[in-house]
Design a protein around this motif. Structure first.
Motif, PDB file in Angstrom:
ATOM      1  N   ALA A 129       3.777  -0.872  -6.214  1.00  0.00           N
ATOM      2  CA  ALA A 129       3.391  -0.411  -7.543  1.00  0.00           C
ATOM      3  C   ALA A 129       2.200  -1.226  -8.015  1.00  0.00           C
ATOM      4  O   ALA A 129       2.118  -2.445  -7.768  1.00  0.00           O
ATOM      5  N   ASP A 130       1.272  -0.570  -8.684  1.00  0.00           N
ATOM      6  CA  ASP A 130       0.106  -1.236  -9.266  1.00  0.00           C
ATOM      7  C   ASP A 130      -0.661  -2.063  -8.238  1.00  0.00           C
ATOM      8  O   ASP A 130      -1.162  -3.154  -8.542  1.00  0.00           O
ATOM      9  N   GLY A 131      -0.723  -1.555  -7.004  1.00  0.00           N
ATOM     10  CA  GLY A 131      -1.508  -2.221  -5.977  1.00  0.00           C
ATOM     11  C   GLY A 131      -0.868  -3.454  -5.382  1.00  0.00           C
ATOM     12  O   GLY A 131      -1.524  -4.202  -4.652  1.00  0.00           O
ATOM     13  N   VAL A 132       0.417  -3.686  -5.655  1.00  0.00           N
ATOM     14  CA  VAL A 132       1.132  -4.851  -5.119  1.00  0.00           C
ATOM     15  C   VAL A 132       2.323  -4.362  -4.307  1.00  0.00           C
ATOM     16  O   VAL A 132       3.039  -3.444  -4.722  1.00  0.00           O
ATOM     17  N   THR A 133       2.548  -4.974  -3.154  1.00  0.00           N
ATOM     18  CA  THR A 133       3.678  -4.649  -2.301  1.00  0.00           C
ATOM     19  C   THR A 133       4.742  -5.746  -2.415  1.00  0.00           C
ATOM     20  O   THR A 133       4.434  -6.935  -2.271  1.00  0.00           O
ATOM     21  N   GLU A 149      -0.893  -8.650  -2.520  1.00  0.00           N
ATOM     22  CA  GLU A 149      -1.804  -7.647  -3.039  1.00  0.00           C
ATOM     23  C   GLU A 149      -2.116  -6.625  -1.950  1.00  0.00           C
ATOM     24  O   GLU A 149      -2.291  -6.973  -0.786  1.00  0.00           O
ATOM     25  N   GLY A 150      -2.196  -5.351  -2.364  1.00  0.00           N
ATOM     26  CA  GLY A 150      -2.498  -4.290  -1.408  1.00  0.00           C
ATOM     27  C   GLY A 150      -1.247  -3.597  -0.941  1.00  0.00           C
ATOM     28  O   GLY A 150      -0.122  -3.989  -1.277  1.00  0.00           O
ATOM     29  N   SER A 151      -1.444  -2.549  -0.148  1.00  0.00           N
ATOM     30  CA  SER A 151      -0.305  -1.778   0.335  1.00  0.00           C
ATOM     31  C   SER A 151      -0.680  -1.065   1.620  1.00  0.00           C
ATOM     32  O   SER A 151      -1.846  -0.868   1.932  1.00  0.00           O
ATOM     33  N   THR A 152       0.352  -0.693   2.374  1.00  0.00           N
ATOM     34  CA  THR A 152       0.148   0.133   3.555  1.00  0.00           C
ATOM     35  C   THR A 152       0.060   1.596   3.124  1.00  0.00           C
ATOM     36  O   THR A 152       0.381   1.941   1.992  1.00  0.00           O
ATOM     37  N   GLU A 153      -0.346   2.442   4.016  1.00  0.00           N
ATOM     38  CA  GLU A 153      -0.476   3.869   3.729  1.00  0.00           C
ATOM     39  C   GLU A 153       0.865   4.552   3.938  1.00  0.00           C
ATOM     40  O   GLU A 153       1.212   4.954   5.049  1.00  0.00           O
TER      41      GLU A 153
END
Length: 274
Positions: A129-133, A149-153
């Motif tokens: 959520a909100d670019g955080v995993t 920070e970031g996420s997988t597809e």
């Protein structure tokens, strides 16, 4: 008789089982995304009809581009499970669930595995959520948490669990009627000529030695909606090794909640944020 093509199903199953059983199937960081066992190229390179957007019609098995259709829908739920007994008599069970709300940029996934009925490491959960995993690993008594920070597809990962496009037996699938699945009308296709499928099943069960396995039964079916989305797939086989050992395998894939899935914050989120 053994095909030179490497069937994606066996690769996905064996790698997935190895990753889950070893406790390594956790959400990768941006630098290690290529280690995720479900990030394959298969869903994007199969079939001349990938971008047609046309519905299936009678005997013509045809899939449309799932990424485009699911992005247009905005949300979906994917469930996948595998259960099998290998040549050593070991029973393995794996489940994976993905819920994605693409419009809200939220997703949730959970992976569990068990060996001979005993849970392996309590499972892995991932919430984005909100670019955080945020990741939770383990059971209630020994859970550990991490975030980055970031996420997988998640869309590509969830789509990769569908094997209808990568299966390599599309020409052998035959129309078997219409039915209803998840509230929508679908066409059912079944595998009628299963030579490659039998080799596939044997390879998975016999740990790379398909010649040592006599397959006694095999079933494979796909349900396709009017938009050309694979909504449900099922695969099952049983067989016997040279020494008389019975082996079995089955997996099931379901795509539900298309356009109606919501993703709520998991109960453990505050602990992951701490």
């Amino acid at each position: 008789m053994y095909s030179n093509r490497i069937p994606v199903l066996i690769v996905a199953v064996l790698v997935l089982l190895a990753g889950c059983a070893g406790g390594a199937d956790v959400a990768p960081t941006a630098d290690t995304a290529d280690t995720d066992p479900d990030d394959t190229d298969a869903p994007t390179d199969g079939g001349d009809s990938a971008d047609t957007g046309e519905s299936t019609d009678g005997d013509d098995f045809e899939l449309s581009d799932p990424e485009r259709l699911l992005r247009d829908a905005g949300s979906f739920t994917v469930s996948w499970s595998y259960t099998g007994v290998d040549a050593d008599g070991t029973e393995t069970a794996v489940t994976r669930e993905f819920r994605a709300d693409l419009d809200a940029e939220r997703s949730y996934s959970r992976t569990t595995s068990a060996t001979d009925g005993q849970s392996d490491a309590g499972g892995v959960e991932q919430y984005v959520a909100d670019g955080v995993t945020y990741v939770r690993v383990g059971g209630d008594d020994e859970a550990t948490y991490t975030s980055y920070e970031g996420s997988t597809e998640v869309l590509a990962t969830a789509i990769a669990l569908s094997q209808a496009r990568a299966y390599g037996a599309d020409d052998d699938l035959t129309f078997a009627g219409t039915e209803t699945f998840d509230g929508v009308s679908v066409e059912r296709y079944e595998l009628s000529d299963a030579n490659e499928a039998l080799i596939l099943a044997g390879s998975a069960a016999a740990q790379g030695e398909p010649g040592n396995l006599e397959v006694t039964s095999f079933e494979y079916a796909v349900l396709v909606d009017e938009d050309g989305l694979s909504r449900h797939e099922s695969w099952a086989f049983s067989g016997r090794m040279d020494d008389g050992t019975e082996v079995t395998g089955s997996w099931e894939y379901s795509l539900t909640g298309v356009g109606s899935t919501t993703v709520e914050e998991p109960a453990w989120l505050d602990e992951a944020r701490a």
